[in-house]
Every structure is written in C-alpha cells, then in structure tokens.
Design a protein around this motif. Structure first.
Motif, PDB file in Angstrom:
ATOM      1  N   GLN A 109      -3.494 -10.218   2.433  1.00 27.51           N
ATOM      2  CA  GLN A 109      -3.793 -11.634   2.684  1.00 27.51           C
ATOM      3  C   GLN A 109      -2.647 -12.300   3.431  1.00 27.51           C
ATOM      4  O   GLN A 109      -2.866 -13.070   4.370  1.00 27.51           O
ATOM      5  N   ALA A 110      -1.409 -11.985   3.048  1.00 24.93           N
ATOM      6  CA  ALA A 110      -0.242 -12.551   3.742  1.00 24.93           C
ATOM      7  C   ALA A 110      -0.210 -12.084   5.188  1.00 24.93           C
ATOM      8  O   ALA A 110       0.095 -12.860   6.104  1.00 24.93           O
ATOM      9  N   PHE A 111      -0.560 -10.822   5.407  1.00 27.59           N
ATOM     10  CA  PHE A 111      -0.578 -10.271   6.770  1.00 27.59           C
ATOM     11  C   PHE A 111      -1.626 -10.973   7.633  1.00 27.59           C
ATOM     12  O   PHE A 111      -1.362 -11.350   8.765  1.00 27.59           O
ATOM     13  N   GLU A 112      -2.805 -11.161   7.076  1.00 27.43           N
ATOM     14  CA  GLU A 112      -3.894 -11.756   7.849  1.00 27.43           C
ATOM     15  C   GLU A 112      -3.722 -13.263   8.048  1.00 27.43           C
ATOM     16  O   GLU A 112      -4.337 -13.828   8.937  1.00 27.43           O
ATOM     17  N   SER A 113      -2.870 -13.896   7.258  1.00 28.32           N
ATOM     18  CA  SER A 113      -2.674 -15.339   7.411  1.00 28.32           C
ATOM     19  C   SER A 113      -1.347 -15.692   8.089  1.00 28.32           C
ATOM     20  O   SER A 113      -1.080 -16.866   8.318  1.00 28.32           O
ATOM     21  N   THR A 114      -0.526 -14.700   8.418  1.00 28.79           N
ATOM     22  CA  THR A 114       0.756 -14.945   9.070  1.00 28.79           C
ATOM     23  C   THR A 114       0.670 -14.449  10.505  1.00 28.79           C
ATOM     24  O   THR A 114       0.520 -13.252  10.746  1.00 28.79           O
ATOM     25  N   ARG A 115       0.736 -15.383  11.444  1.00 25.08           N
ATOM     26  CA  ARG A 115       0.564 -15.023  12.855  1.00 25.08           C
ATOM     27  C   ARG A 115       1.574 -13.983  13.330  1.00 25.08           C
ATOM     28  O   ARG A 115       1.231 -13.072  14.083  1.00 25.08           O
ATOM     29  N   ASP A 116       2.809 -14.076  12.866  1.00 23.30           N
ATOM     30  CA  ASP A 116       3.828 -13.112  13.277  1.00 23.30           C
ATOM     31  C   ASP A 116       4.142 -12.124  12.143  1.00 23.30           C
ATOM     32  O   ASP A 116       5.239 -11.602  12.031  1.00 23.30           O
ATOM     33  N   GLY A 117       3.132 -11.869  11.297  1.00 22.56           N
ATOM     34  CA  GLY A 117       3.300 -10.952  10.173  1.00 22.56           C
ATOM     35  C   GLY A 117       3.322  -9.495  10.621  1.00 22.56           C
ATOM     36  O   GLY A 117       2.757  -9.125  11.642  1.00 22.56           O
ATOM     37  N   MET A 118       3.983  -8.686   9.820  1.00 25.08           N
ATOM     38  CA  MET A 118       4.153  -7.265  10.143  1.00 25.08           C
ATOM     39  C   MET A 118       4.031  -6.466   8.849  1.00 25.08           C
ATOM     40  O   MET A 118       4.538  -6.874   7.801  1.00 25.08           O
ATOM     41  N   VAL A 119       3.338  -5.345   8.912  1.00 23.90           N
ATOM     42  CA  VAL A 119       3.232  -4.421   7.790  1.00 23.90           C
ATOM     43  C   VAL A 119       3.769  -3.087   8.269  1.00 23.90           C
ATOM     44  O   VAL A 119       3.438  -2.633   9.370  1.00 23.90           O
ATOM     45  N   VAL A 120       4.608  -2.452   7.453  1.00 27.13           N
ATOM     46  CA  VAL A 120       5.181  -1.151   7.817  1.00 27.13           C
ATOM     47  C   VAL A 120       4.949  -0.163   6.685  1.00 27.13           C
ATOM     48  O   VAL A 120       4.689  -0.554   5.543  1.00 27.13           O
ATOM     49  N   GLY A 121       5.070   1.113   7.005  1.00 28.19           N
ATOM     50  CA  GLY A 121       4.997   2.148   5.998  1.00 28.19           C
ATOM     51  C   GLY A 121       6.257   2.181   5.153  1.00 28.19           C
ATOM     52  O   GLY A 121       7.334   1.775   5.588  1.00 28.19           O
ATOM     53  N   GLU A 122       6.113   2.687   3.934  1.00 26.58           N
ATOM     54  CA  GLU A 122       7.241   2.712   3.003  1.00 26.58           C
ATOM     55  C   GLU A 122       8.413   3.546   3.536  1.00 26.58           C
ATOM     56  O   GLU A 122       9.575   3.155   3.398  1.00 26.58           O
ATOM     57  N   SER A 123       8.144   4.662   4.179  1.00 30.89           N
ATOM     58  CA  SER A 123       9.224   5.505   4.719  1.00 30.89           C
ATOM     59  C   SER A 123      10.019   4.769   5.788  1.00 30.89           C
ATOM     60  O   SER A 123      11.245   4.862   5.836  1.00 30.89           O
TER      61      SER A 123
END
Length: 172
Positions: A109-123
C-alpha cells in the motif's frame, strides 16, 4: 548375426524411448513453476521502448486475461555503473501478479501510494545497508530527470522470495 541384430534392436528401442521422453518433458516443462501462466508483452524494438498506456485496457479485455500490469525498464545504477542491479518502474497490482514475492500488505500500500516509492529485494537491501524510510539515489542510464540523471527514491518496501532456489531474484 542374430545376436548383433537383437542387440541393435534393443539399443534402438532405448534410443527412441529416450528421445521421445525428452520431447514429452520439453512440452511439459514449467507447468509447475511460479509464473508459468504469465505472459509478458513488450515492444519489438527494445525493452526500453514502452508500449502505449492505452493498450492496458485492450490487454485486460483479451479473453483469458485475469490481470494486466505495466512495467518499464529503468536501467539505473547505484553509486557506480559497476554496481548495476535490475530495476523496473512498475504499476499498481504488480505484487498481486507476482505472489512468489513475499511482502506485507502495508508495504504494498505504501508503494502504490508513494509516487517516488521503491521496493527492493532483501538481499539487495542487506548488500547496501538500506532500511525502510531511506532515500536511495539512482543514476538513470536512459531516462533523464530535470537537471541531470539523478533520481531519488524512498524505500517503502522490502520483499523476500518464498522459494530458496530463487534467492537471486532478491537482487532487484
């Protein structure tokens, strides 16, 4: 002569069985893998050439399609071009299409609502010491921004890959 012909027929039978079994396995390969039922549609020119956004509705209207999500190659790097990792700009619903990536609903939800949001892999997060809330600068190799190639993203999510054999996918 009879012994040689008998041996030759047995060898031929095993050879035919082996080749036909290989064909059977090739046609059935991947039906139990994650994503075997996903189809990726891209431009015939290049992975950096995006398709028109209007095609999303047409793809969704295609019989048999349950969900459509857009993604675009970003091609950025962190600090040094030698420290390259896969990075894409993706649309809403990406993580429902890829259930093999474990991520909390709050982070999605934070990713989809943050225009400059980023999700990365744990490694990848461990490699660079990134934590939720960090601002990560990436240098774009294809898409410039106002005044240069530096893009800043807020780290709002970290995903894990459920299958231990696919841990390499956490480096994106």
């Amino acid at each position: 002569t009879r012994t040689v012909l008998t041996l030759l027929s047995v060898v031929t039978a095993f050879l035919l069985f082996g080749m036909l079994d290989s064909v059977r396995m090739a046609f059935n390969a991947g039906t139990n893998l994650a994503g075997y039922d996903r189809l990726i549609v891209s431009s015939r020119l290049s992975i950096t050439q995006m398709l028109p956004y209007s095609l999303t509705a047409k793809v969704e209207a295609t019989p048999g399609v349950k969900q459509a999500v857009y993604a675009a190659w970003f091609g950025g790097y962190y600090r040094d071009p030698k420290e390259f990792f896969l990075n894409f700009a993706v649309g809403p619903g990406f993580f429902t299409l890829y259930p093999e990536y474990a991520i909390s609903g709050a982070q999605v939800q934070a990713f989809e609502s943050t225009r400059d949001g980023m999700v990365v892999g744990e490694s990848l997060a461990k490699k660079y010491g990134w934590k939720l809330g960090d601002t990560v600068p990436l240098q774009a190799t294809i898409f410039p921004t106002k005044g240069g190639n530096a893009w800043s993203f807020k780290l709002v999510g970290i995903f894990k890959v459920k299958d231990q054999k696919r841990r390499g996918e956490e480096n994106q």
